[in-house]
Design an enzyme around this catalytic site. Sequence first.
Site, PDB file in Angstrom:
ATOM      1  N   ARG B  50       0.932  -1.197  -0.148  1.00 10.47           N
ATOM      2  CA  ARG B  50       0.037   0.205  -0.014  1.00 10.47           C
ATOM      3  C   ARG B  50       0.861   1.092   0.045  1.00 10.47           C
ATOM      4  O   ARG B  50       1.503   1.763   1.177  1.00 10.47           O
ATOM      5  CB  ARG B  50      -0.902  -0.165   1.331  1.00 10.47           C
ATOM      6  CG  ARG B  50      -1.772  -1.229   1.435  1.00 10.47           C
ATOM      7  CD  ARG B  50      -2.256  -1.468   2.587  1.00 10.47           C
ATOM      8  NE  ARG B  50      -3.141  -2.524   2.557  1.00 10.47           N
ATOM      9  CZ  ARG B  50      -3.448  -3.330   3.892  1.00 10.47           C
ATOM     10  NH1 ARG B  50      -3.373  -2.607   4.997  1.00 10.47           N
ATOM     11  NH2 ARG B  50      -4.362  -4.231   3.747  1.00 10.47           N
ATOM     12  N   ASP B  52       1.591   5.322   0.324  1.00 12.48           N
ATOM     13  CA  ASP B  52       0.862   6.266   1.090  1.00 12.48           C
ATOM     14  C   ASP B  52       0.405   7.169   0.089  1.00 12.48           C
ATOM     15  O   ASP B  52       0.847   7.453  -1.176  1.00 12.48           O
ATOM     16  CB  ASP B  52       1.869   7.058   1.916  1.00 12.48           C
ATOM     17  CG  ASP B  52       2.344   6.174   2.975  1.00 12.48           C
ATOM     18  OD1 ASP B  52       1.414   5.418   3.497  1.00 12.48           O
ATOM     19  OD2 ASP B  52       3.351   6.791   3.830  1.00 12.48           O
ATOM     20  N   TYR B 110      12.657   1.076  -4.443  1.00 13.82           N
ATOM     21  CA  TYR B 110      12.090   2.504  -4.396  1.00 13.82           C
ATOM     22  C   TYR B 110      13.021   3.382  -5.007  1.00 13.82           C
ATOM     23  O   TYR B 110      13.917   3.116  -5.166  1.00 13.82           O
ATOM     24  CB  TYR B 110      11.698   2.799  -3.217  1.00 13.82           C
ATOM     25  CG  TYR B 110      10.198   2.068  -2.693  1.00 13.82           C
ATOM     26  CD1 TYR B 110       9.105   2.745  -2.960  1.00 13.82           C
ATOM     27  CD2 TYR B 110      10.509   0.930  -1.800  1.00 13.82           C
ATOM     28  CE1 TYR B 110       7.902   2.258  -2.157  1.00 13.82           C
ATOM     29  CE2 TYR B 110       9.340   0.223  -1.415  1.00 13.82           C
ATOM     30  CZ  TYR B 110       8.129   1.023  -1.845  1.00 13.82           C
ATOM     31  OH  TYR B 110       6.908   0.524  -1.103  1.00 13.82           O
ATOM     32  N   ARG B 197      11.131   6.879   2.891  1.00 13.09           N
ATOM     33  CA  ARG B 197      11.136   8.170   3.418  1.00 13.09           C
ATOM     34  C   ARG B 197      12.028   8.668   4.464  1.00 13.09           C
ATOM     35  O   ARG B 197      12.407   9.870   4.653  1.00 13.09           O
ATOM     36  CB  ARG B 197       9.838   8.747   3.570  1.00 13.09           C
ATOM     37  CG  ARG B 197       8.974   8.646   2.266  1.00 13.09           C
ATOM     38  CD  ARG B 197       7.305   8.831   2.299  1.00 13.09           C
ATOM     39  NE  ARG B 197       7.065   9.841   3.110  1.00 13.09           N
ATOM     40  CZ  ARG B 197       5.889  10.311   3.702  1.00 13.09           C
ATOM     41  NH1 ARG B 197       4.688   9.280   3.538  1.00 13.09           N
ATOM     42  NH2 ARG B 197       5.721  11.395   4.000  1.00 13.09           N
TER      43      ARG B 197
END
Lengths: 264, 264
Positions: B50, B52, B110, B197
Amino acid sequence: MARYQLILAYDGTQFQGFQRQAYTRTVQGVVEAALRQLSWEGRSILSAGRTDTGVHAVGQVAAFDLDWRHPLPELQNALNALLPLDVAVREVREAAADFHPRYDALARRYRYRCYCQGVRDPLRERIAWKVWPGLEGDTLVEAAGLLQGSHDFSAFGSPPKPHGSTLRTVYTAGWMQQDSGWVFEIQGNAFLYHMVRRLVYLQVLIGQERLTLSDFQAAIDRQQPLPPGLAPARGLTLVEVLYPAPEQEEQQSNFVEGSVKPSP
Amino acid sequence: MARYQLILAYDGTQFQGFQRQAYTRTVQGVVEAALRQLSWEGRSILSAGRTDTGVHAVGQVAAFDLDWRHPLPELQNALNALLPLDVAVREVREAAADFHPRYDALARRYRYRCYCQGVRDPLRERIAWKVWPGLEGDTLVEAAGLLQGSHDFSAFGSPPKPHGSTLRTVYTAGWMQQDSGWVFEIQGNAFLYHMVRRLVYLQVLIGQERLTLSDFQAAIDRQQPLPPGLAPARGLTLVEVLYPAPEQEEQQSNFVEGSVKPSP
């Protein structure tokens, strides 16, 4: 009171173009609204040119008169704090009292991005045109080469005023391969309405072997009509507006003065 | 009825994340709505993870069961025609009946984009984080090097379930200079909530000499706490989810079969 020059960048997606209009969101509208919060009382800012709905800029130029008693960087910071996130002031400079961003411009540079794949890329859709089948690079480069020089571009766009001149000079034009796509850059003294998007559209047809280089050449050389069509606005960015260098202006005026002064 | 696997790309800006929620726009919501128009009657699609709110993807993976009697490319075309412009199906594949995009994944990759300049760039604001002052490249590269390997990353994020394991393995991590900015890429078996992040945020502090490499190392080696903070979601993109190659799976199962079979 002094005249200031702004270099503006914007994402054109959420604007109905540059030029102020009642009831719609335009770049000029939001910049003027920000200026008014800094006690600007002018009627209208000046700009280098009106970009269409969806067209972006990294080097649009605007000018206005303002009574600003603080350091110049503070004007930039204040405007950036007041402007929405899709517009930014990249630079603020003091300009000559009679500076006009459109009439004083020597040249404009535009960039157009295409990406070549069968499926749209949501992260590029706002700033590029998906072109498929892909483009034949050699033919693209050859097409761009034909544009250089002064030509009657009436097959490629319309003049800002009816019956105005359709003669324009292209200084450089070229295609570069980038990120599984192609980027077109063109610099010229000025452009007809829709001219860059039409040039891109037609060169894409050429790169896909749907239009011949000789038809393109005939349109440049003797205004032979071409199939209608425009590349979408979202791929286009106004990159830079070029002005005479301040030193150059000074040198020129020295030269003029020298030539009219009686020799001792 | 067969199981299908989708590779999805999306611009996360206008979504409240991936996971379906009542009354808000989510990626899962729009993909399920498109599938329903193709007579899908499932309750929920499966996904690799999932993302964000605001996080993008070029390689999110989803799976669902559907009775589709036409060629596979037509399923892709039909979905792309039904989906909004900020989501696209990059690929459709037939999958094993028990394929699960999350549980079967071997690794995730990522990417995080930063750009380094004092003034925001409206054309990059949706997909990158403006970082200023700029970053010291050597220190960034050194910081990324510390991440590789298996570590208890509890200083960098929380596990999906309370009291779950915080041990994760980073296979590769590195920074590349690009377009007056820096891009971070990381590949690992899985990531804690907010981990990428947070890693970016802390490495940016290091690149700006506001945090030391030795504090970063102490957090990796012995979970020493670090200052709170997260890089904004908009710079992050889920690039790829990796699965065992079909041949590899077969080889593995052959090997297992061979090893338990009695030798002749």
